[in-house]
Design a protein around this motif. Structure first.
Motif, PDB file in Angstrom:
ATOM      1  N   THR A 194      47.784  37.289  34.030  1.00 33.04           N
ATOM      2  CA  THR A 194      46.762  36.338  34.449  1.00 33.04           C
ATOM      3  C   THR A 194      46.571  36.488  35.952  1.00 33.04           C
ATOM      4  N   PRO A 195      45.463  35.984  36.509  1.00 36.14           N
ATOM      5  CA  PRO A 195      45.291  36.060  37.970  1.00 36.14           C
ATOM      6  C   PRO A 195      46.457  35.445  38.735  1.00 36.14           C
ATOM      7  N   ALA A 196      46.977  34.311  38.259  1.00 36.54           N
ATOM      8  CA  ALA A 196      48.100  33.675  38.948  1.00 36.54           C
ATOM      9  C   ALA A 196      49.333  34.578  38.927  1.00 36.54           C
ATOM     10  N   HIS A 197      49.559  35.244  37.771  1.00 35.36           N
ATOM     11  CA  HIS A 197      50.697  36.155  37.662  1.00 35.36           C
ATOM     12  C   HIS A 197      50.527  37.340  38.597  1.00 35.36           C
ATOM     13  N   ARG A 198      49.300  37.876  38.671  1.00 40.07           N
ATOM     14  CA  ARG A 198      49.028  39.009  39.558  1.00 40.07           C
ATOM     15  C   ARG A 198      49.315  38.641  41.010  1.00 40.07           C
ATOM     16  N   LEU A 199      48.811  37.479  41.431  1.00 35.72           N
ATOM     17  CA  LEU A 199      49.020  37.057  42.814  1.00 35.72           C
ATOM     18  C   LEU A 199      50.497  36.852  43.105  1.00 35.72           C
ATOM     19  N   SER A 200      51.215  36.258  42.157  1.00 34.40           N
ATOM     20  CA  SER A 200      52.643  36.042  42.341  1.00 34.40           C
ATOM     21  C   SER A 200      53.394  37.360  42.466  1.00 34.40           C
ATOM     22  N   THR A 201      53.037  38.326  41.612  1.00 37.25           N
ATOM     23  CA  THR A 201      53.690  39.634  41.651  1.00 37.25           C
ATOM     24  C   THR A 201      53.426  40.341  42.969  1.00 37.25           C
ATOM     25  N   LEU A 202      52.169  40.317  43.413  1.00 39.33           N
ATOM     26  CA  LEU A 202      51.811  40.986  44.660  1.00 39.33           C
ATOM     27  C   LEU A 202      52.472  40.311  45.857  1.00 39.33           C
ATOM     28  N   THR A 203      52.567  39.004  45.828  1.00 35.94           N
ATOM     29  CA  THR A 203      53.226  38.291  46.917  1.00 35.94           C
ATOM     30  C   THR A 203      54.700  38.677  47.001  1.00 35.94           C
TER      31      THR A 203
END
Length: 270
Positions: A194-203
């Motif tokens: 999900t977008p939230a998961h993507r952002l968390s992973t990239l962070t």
């Protein structure tokens, strides 16, 4: 001697096309077992695209249990235990040294991988020592290494990929027709891709590699898609501070700046 077919991949995530091919080779009598070797990190793929290795293995395990041959199709963690990044030749040498007296190994791969084979570490040794079974992919026909590989012309075509599944999830669409029910439930419960998961992973990746301009650009693009203009601009500017010549960062920073200038003018200077 048991014949084990090794199916290497990121399985990010595993889908019905993967398991259909494993079932096919067993029904054709091409081997005794199919082992899905889940790669912790493919050196030819960006790490930011990968779900955690344990989660990919757990999805593969659930998918294998749902196949027609749950006792003959199984995933393996062998590459989690070997040196990273993962190279196929290292895994093959290890398995041959440990189990070569009881097993012989061959490789199952898609036709789309053949043009990349020359980039693999010690690929000539792979061709010389291990039989390769190649299943068709649309747009790729037999030809490369024709005298070294076995072309599985009747194998089922995969009309979608793991990339297609991730993109569907990112758009909030169902993937129930592409993956086993247990895998679909796992993805939903974990919130994978999900977008939230993507952002968390990239962070998390940025925290581990704060000087990697590419990671800031990737996170900035996600902020851009979500219309988080300020966060996006901050990431693109950070990427440019690290790598002033980064063309993509400069292009996106310019677009965000234009959007912000237009909005400012529209709201405060009618």
């Amino acid at each position: 001697m048991k014949h084990v077919i090794l199916y290497f991949g990121s399985f990010n995530p595993i889908h019905k096309g993967h398991t259909a091919l494993a079932e096919y080779v067993l029904r054709q009598g091409l081997g005794d077992e199919v082992v899905l070797v889940v790669s912790p990190r493919n050196p030819l793929k960006p790490a930011a695209d990968l779900a955690p290795e344990t989660e990919r293995f757990e999805m593969a395990e659930a998918a294998c249990k749902a196949t027609a041959f749950p006792d003959r199709i199984r995933p393996s963690v062998i590459e989690f235990l070997l040196e990273k990044p993962s190279y196929t030749i290292h895994t093959l040498r290890h398995l041959t040294a440990e189990y070569g007296a009881q097993m012989r190994f061959s490789i199952l791969m898609g036709a789309d991988l053949l043009p990349q084979l020359s980039q693999w570490k010690e690929y000539t040794e792979i061709l010389e020592r291990y039989p390769i079974l190649v299943y068709p992919r649309r747009g790729f026909g037999p030809g490369l290494y024709a005298d070294r590989v076995t072309w599985l012309a009747d194998a089922p075509l995969q009309d979608f990929s793991s990339t297609d599944i991730r993109e569907r999830i990112e758009r909030g669409e169902s993937v129930a027709d592409m993956v086993a029910p247990a895998v679909e439930r796992y993805i939903r419960e974990k919130g994978l891709w999900t977008p939230a998961h993507r952002l968390s992973t990239l962070t998390a990746l940025i925290e581990a590699h704060p000087e990697d301009a590419g990671l800031y650009v990737e996170r900035g693009k996600w902020h851009y898609r979500l219309n988080a203009w300020g966060d996006a601009l901050n990431d693109f500017n950070r990427a440019l501070a690290i790598a002033p010549g980064h063309c993509e960062a400069r292009q996106f920073a310019g677009m965000v700046q234009e959007i912000l200038e237009y909005r400012y003018k529209d709201i405060y200077n009618p």
